[in-house]
Design an enzyme around this catalytic site. Sequence first.
Site, PDB file in Angstrom:
ATOM      1  CD  GLU A  52      40.324  39.151  41.386  1.00 13.88           C
ATOM      2  OE1 GLU A  52      41.531  39.387  41.600  1.00 13.88           O
ATOM      3  OE2 GLU A  52      39.840  39.092  40.232  1.00 13.88           O
ATOM      4  CB  CYS A  67      45.387  38.144  35.909  1.00 15.63           C
ATOM      5  SG  CYS A  67      46.883  39.163  35.776  1.00 15.63           S
ATOM      6  CG  HIS A 108      43.141  41.013  39.121  1.00 20.09           C
ATOM      7  ND1 HIS A 108      43.345  39.754  39.649  1.00 20.09           N
ATOM      8  CD2 HIS A 108      44.265  41.320  38.424  1.00 20.09           C
ATOM      9  CE1 HIS A 108      44.550  39.324  39.303  1.00 20.09           C
ATOM     10  NE2 HIS A 108      45.127  40.252  38.557  1.00 20.09           N
TER      11      HIS A 108
END
Length: 225
Positions: free
Chosen positions: A214, A109, A212
């Site tokens: 994660e 990001c 994202h």
Amino acid sequence: MMPRIGITGLVREVEGRSFAGVNAAYAAAVIAAGGLPVILPPFLPPAAAGPLGDAIDGVLLSGGADIDPARYGAVPHPALGTVEPDRDDFDLAMIHASRARGLPVLAICRGMQAVNVALGGTLWQDLPSERADGVPHDGEWPRTERVHPVTLTPDSAVARAAGTAGYAVNSFHHQGVRVLAPGLAATGLAPDGLIEAIEAVDGPWLVGVQWHPEAFHGEARAPDH
């Protein structure tokens, strides 16, 4: 030995006190991948990037606030969000230190945007107003909601990691890559043509993604895992 992965952090005010750290999902994802997370506070001086680069095995550039448009020679847009000059200083220094030392870099990001700026590119400062005909890239949806697809360049680093040439991703950003920096290739695109993944053309391994991954560290069958 577990590889030591430096994760760039942020500072937030909570009940009148300042806390430095990262979203826990970044650290959890590094641990799930077999790494040892090392949090890098954003108020570290840029001069610390070199010694830190000598003490870690890789870098994860995390998300966060907008990047100051002065970094790429632009006038601030009325919809520009919060900027954090100290973090800009350190993150950009960490990118250059990582490249000089041959460290692998994963940029997520804001991290992807920072890489593009550090290497000479520019950003869209506010996608909703500057690319009003684009797909929604930011909203109040859950962190794990996949809101638009991304098409990946076959055999790119991100396509190999995901095991697919495209899939739907989550999205939480109002800025994005405008002019791609020299030495980078666009390897992922949203349906509106916005660059969603980048990688270095040569040199040390460097991949950036605008979504994202994660957030899906706990889903073993997810392409992002």
